[in-house]
Write an enzyme that holds these catalytic residues in place. Sequence first.
Site, mmCIF file in Angstrom:
data_model
loop_
_atom_site.group_PDB
_atom_site.id
_atom_site.type_symbol
_atom_site.label_atom_id
_atom_site.label_comp_id
_atom_site.label_asym_id
_atom_site.label_seq_id
_atom_site.Cartn_x
_atom_site.Cartn_y
_atom_site.Cartn_z
ATOM 1 N N ARG A 245 0.824 -1.206 0.000
ATOM 2 C CA ARG A 245 0.000 0.000 0.000
ATOM 3 C C ARG A 245 0.861 1.260 0.000
ATOM 4 N NH1 ARG A 245 -2.180 0.784 4.333
ATOM 5 N NH2 ARG A 245 -1.434 -1.062 5.425
ATOM 6 N N LYS A 390 -8.373 -2.320 1.533
ATOM 7 C CA LYS A 390 -8.212 -1.479 2.713
ATOM 8 C C LYS A 390 -8.910 -0.125 2.524
ATOM 9 C CE LYS A 390 -6.381 -3.714 6.206
ATOM 10 N NZ LYS A 390 -5.538 -4.787 6.194
ATOM 11 N N HIS A 409 -9.943 -3.627 13.148
ATOM 12 C CA HIS A 409 -8.893 -4.234 12.326
ATOM 13 C C HIS A 409 -8.408 -5.476 13.073
ATOM 14 C CE1 HIS A 409 -4.692 -4.068 10.289
ATOM 15 N NE2 HIS A 409 -5.547 -4.729 9.545
ATOM 16 N N SER A 427 -0.017 -5.114 10.452
ATOM 17 C CA SER A 427 0.371 -6.049 9.396
ATOM 18 C C SER A 427 1.525 -6.953 9.843
ATOM 19 C CB SER A 427 0.778 -5.234 8.172
ATOM 20 O OG SER A 427 0.966 -6.089 7.089
ATOM 21 N N LYS A 431 -2.619 -11.866 12.691
ATOM 22 C CA LYS A 431 -4.089 -11.930 12.660
ATOM 23 C C LYS A 431 -4.577 -13.098 11.794
ATOM 24 C CE LYS A 431 -4.643 -7.782 10.949
ATOM 25 N NZ LYS A 431 -3.213 -7.424 10.879
ATOM 26 N N THR A 432 -4.061 -13.156 10.567
ATOM 27 C CA THR A 432 -4.520 -14.200 9.646
ATOM 28 C C THR A 432 -4.067 -15.575 10.121
ATOM 29 O OG1 THR A 432 -4.463 -12.626 7.823
ATOM 30 C CG2 THR A 432 -4.478 -14.942 7.220
ATOM 31 N N ASP A 446 -9.395 -10.365 9.083
ATOM 32 C CA ASP A 446 -8.831 -9.016 9.039
ATOM 33 C C ASP A 446 -9.763 -7.858 9.403
ATOM 34 O OD1 ASP A 446 -6.361 -7.610 8.396
ATOM 35 O OD2 ASP A 446 -7.417 -6.773 6.696
ATOM 36 N N ARG A 511 1.437 -12.417 -1.402
ATOM 37 C CA ARG A 511 0.114 -12.588 -0.795
ATOM 38 C C ARG A 511 -0.756 -13.581 -1.553
ATOM 39 N NH1 ARG A 511 -1.826 -9.332 3.746
ATOM 40 N NH2 ARG A 511 -0.214 -7.768 4.061
HETATM 41 N N1 LIG Z 1 5.009 -16.796 16.764
HETATM 42 C C1 LIG Z 1 4.367 -16.413 15.676
HETATM 43 N N2 LIG Z 1 3.084 -16.003 15.744
HETATM 44 C C2 LIG Z 1 2.419 -15.581 14.645
HETATM 45 N N3 LIG Z 1 2.958 -15.535 13.409
HETATM 46 C C3 LIG Z 1 4.234 -15.944 13.258
HETATM 47 C C4 LIG Z 1 4.994 -16.391 14.378
HETATM 48 N N4 LIG Z 1 6.223 -16.718 13.939
HETATM 49 C C5 LIG Z 1 6.232 -16.484 12.616
HETATM 50 N N5 LIG Z 1 5.053 -16.023 12.187
HETATM 51 C C6 LIG Z 1 4.747 -15.617 10.781
HETATM 52 O O1 LIG Z 1 4.405 -14.248 10.792
HETATM 53 C C7 LIG Z 1 3.450 -13.948 9.787
HETATM 54 C C8 LIG Z 1 2.208 -13.334 10.371
HETATM 55 O O2 LIG Z 1 1.475 -12.785 9.293
HETATM 56 P P1 LIG Z 1 -0.103 -12.677 9.188
HETATM 57 O O3 LIG Z 1 -0.762 -13.702 10.018
HETATM 58 O O4 LIG Z 1 -0.441 -12.635 7.751
HETATM 59 O O5 LIG Z 1 -0.281 -11.230 9.815
HETATM 60 P P2 LIG Z 1 -1.475 -10.227 9.691
HETATM 61 O O6 LIG Z 1 -2.656 -10.986 9.242
HETATM 62 O O7 LIG Z 1 -1.624 -9.696 11.074
HETATM 63 O O8 LIG Z 1 -1.019 -9.196 8.716
HETATM 64 C C9 LIG Z 1 3.134 -15.257 9.099
HETATM 65 O O9 LIG Z 1 3.911 -15.343 7.943
HETATM 66 C C10 LIG Z 1 3.559 -16.303 10.146
HETATM 67 O O10 LIG Z 1 3.946 -17.513 9.566
HETATM 68 C C1 LIG Z 2 -3.743 -6.034 3.501
HETATM 69 C C2 LIG Z 2 -3.184 -5.559 4.556
HETATM 70 O O1 LIG Z 2 -3.452 -6.145 5.762
HETATM 71 P P1 LIG Z 2 -2.650 -7.099 6.750
HETATM 72 O O2 LIG Z 2 -1.211 -6.952 6.435
HETATM 73 O O3 LIG Z 2 -3.025 -6.569 8.074
HETATM 74 O O4 LIG Z 2 -3.135 -8.511 6.521
HETATM 75 C C3 LIG Z 2 -2.400 -4.338 4.460
HETATM 76 O O5 LIG Z 2 -2.038 -3.792 5.486
HETATM 77 O O6 LIG Z 2 -2.138 -3.923 3.317
HETATM 78 MN MN LIG Z 3 -3.803 -10.531 7.529
#
Ligand SMILES: Nc1ncnc2c1ncn2[C@@H]1O[C@H](COP(=O)(O)OP(=O)(O)O)[C@@H](O)[C@H]1O
Ligand SMILES: C=C(OP(=O)(O)O)C(=O)O
Ligand SMILES: [Mn+2]
Length: 727
Positions: A245, A390, A409, A427, A431-432, A446, A511
């Site tokens: 972004r 977003k 969020h 980010s 979360k995911t 999200d 992604r």
């Molecule tokens: N202890 C941990 N807890 C959560 N995620 C972790 C951890 N260690 C490594 N990771 C990695 O960190 C990243 C978290 O990203 P994601 O869940 O997509 O974040 P968000 O959705 O908040 O943007 C993933 O690639 C995951 O595999």
């Molecule tokens: C798509 C997004 O969300 P997140 O990284 O929290 O999954 C972003 O921040 O661009």
């Molecule tokens: Mn996410």
Amino acid sequence: MTDISRRKEQAEFRGFTESVILIEIASWKISPSKQRNDITMHPNSILNATAHFSLAHFSFFFRFQLSKSLREDMAANGTGIPTPRSPLARILTDKKRDAICHDDSGKAVKAQTIDELHSLQRKRSAPTTPLEGTQGAFATVSEDERQRQQLQSISASLASLTRGTGPKVVRGDPAAKSPQAVSHVAHHHVEAPTISVSDSSLKFTHVLYNLSPAELYEQAIKYEKGSFITSSGALATMSGAKTGRSPRDKRIVIDDTTQDELWWGKGSPNIEIDEHTFMVNRERAVDYLNSLDKVFVNDQFLNWDPQNRIKVRIVSARAYHSLFMHNMCIRPTIEELENFGTPDFTIYNAGQFPCNRYTHYMTSSTSIDLNLARREMVILGTQYAGEMKKGLFSVMHYLMPKRQILSLHSGCNMGKDGDVALFFGLSGTGKTTLSTDHNRYLIGDDEHCWSDNGVSNIEGGCYAKCIDLSREKEPDIWNAIKFGTVLENIVFDEYTREVDYADKSVTENTRAAYPIEYIPNAKIPCVGPHPKNVILLACDAFGVLPPVSKLSLAQTMYHFISGYTALVAGTEDGIKEPTATFSACFGAAFIMLHPTKYAAMLAEKMQKHGATGWLVNTGWSGGSYGTGNRIKLAYTRKIIDAIHSGSLLNATYEKTEVFGLEIPTAIEGVPSEILHPENTWGDKHAYKNTLLKLAGLFKNNFETFTNYKIGKDNKLTEEILAAGPNF
Ligand SMILES: Nc1ncnc2c1ncn2[C@@H]1O[C@H](COP(=O)(O)OP(=O)(O)O)[C@@H](O)[C@H]1O
Ligand SMILES: C=C(OP(=O)(O)O)C(=O)O
Ligand SMILES: [Mn+2]
Ligand SMILES: [Ca+2]
């Protein structure tokens, strides 16, 4: 194995198979056979057919199969000569017409020409709602009239606001010259402009309306560079120069209403433009889109709460964008689509086309402009699809609080007993990853709403980070990457089309966007009761926050408003220091109102429904980034399990110095010594210094909020101010 050696081996392998088959065919030709009369297809025909295939280079697998069975046969009979039997299915010849083969296995196809034959391949979809009964606004209109209204609505969306008329729109791909499309041309233009207006008004804009994923795949592969099918069936795409972004290019129209309502100034994501500038950019986007052969239009929904559903229209120029939004927004049923009517909000995505830097307020060639009064968003100069997702989230952060609904969020999931957990975080904090839990129902990863009825997901899909994705650690996300899923900016093997998730050549922000039902235990509809646990995720690259702490309500609010995470300095040389980020409400880039407004709503809801707050560090342990290591995902999952099950509520706690966090002394499946971060640091002095440094950063950040009252309660405001670090 290196790429070059792998390719070389593949080439050699192909060469080998090719020579094997030629030898085999030669030996077939010369080998006399008693059973020759039984062979229903003359070996020469096989030879000819195979040689033909071989030349055409299309029959690699066919040839491979054939030569493999022949090789096995030669090995088995020990002669080095294949037993003359047909590896192909029998085809019976007509005895009377000796030596002439023909296939009489089936009836002849009822077609006179190849075109006619191909026209049989596609059956018309049977989409229409029965016209009788109470089917809403369109119940009394004919199918023709309904289609006319739909096209008129799209034409109105695409209208230039200076020329007064909408473009002439027509359904379908301009490349497919079907008679139906031509008949629409005659009927469905808005007005007949005279030639004096401009050439653009003489042109038709073809509309590809809510195409299916299969159709969008075909469009992407045919027309968009960088589109490929990966080995698991996902569509690999590239987002161009922008792979993330561009928050500094986001602009919000300031008018009499938004001036008072929105959060402006220091720390706010809302950078102003005036109405006129918005119109200049809107016209630029609309003209660009209308200049194309075709545009994609998606009519979809946001928010699974039926009472607060928002209708969105996305006009875009790429199949990639259309498929992305198909996956990320809620997909209407055919009936819902027929009754869609006028959208509540429209996105004009002209991302391939830059904004004009001579335009007032523009500081780069990228501009993402939001006009709340017009309920429109314009995207110029970035093709990163996350801007649309977003951008709509920002809109919801405005629309929902007006209805006393809190927009969040956060990820969200639910246990078998109906216990709901929210996962807030910036980010990359998890979360995911953590809301996608094989033992729980996924409500969303999200964006959510918390109303008086409980929680609802805003979206219809998930957007997972793919960097270093592994099947073992994140099986549900791995398995969701299949046909229909959009894979952005990943790198794959040229030949096998297998994705290399470790490859950061294009970006670290690779992604996958997939419909939520690709996760096996998704909760559809994506709604749930009031949350029991509110988990704040921080990826602390300083390594001083405990893996988990239980928070008081005031502490939850303090950390929610702070919105802390620390990212590693990245892969660039020389930079060793983690960088602290404070993003109010764990999503400052998307909130529209002052953070304390959201915080007050969260406090009220948590109090009312007795939710417990937790702070979980998914970042470093045993030292800062560079010395320590990221906390194992398996341990974080055990911590989260203990929160969900309720067992962590009853644990024994001790209080940390400086941050005053309550940390448990033991959790099942997690080594107790890591629960207090100090234990994991070899250099205790360094630990203390780093802890104080981070506390200082928190304090500085919170200064902007010290003059605000949270909710109606002075007491809570004071408690929140006291809930920060003490040193
Ligand atoms: N202890 C941990 N807890 C959560 N995620 C972790 C951890 N260690 C490594 N990771 C990695 O960190 C990243 C978290 O990203 P994601 O869940 O997509 O974040 P968000 O959705 O908040 O943007 C993933 O690639 C995951 O595999
Ligand atoms: C798509 C997004 O969300 P997140 O990284 O929290 O999954 C972003 O921040 O661009
Ligand atoms: Mn996410
Ligand atoms: Ca269709």
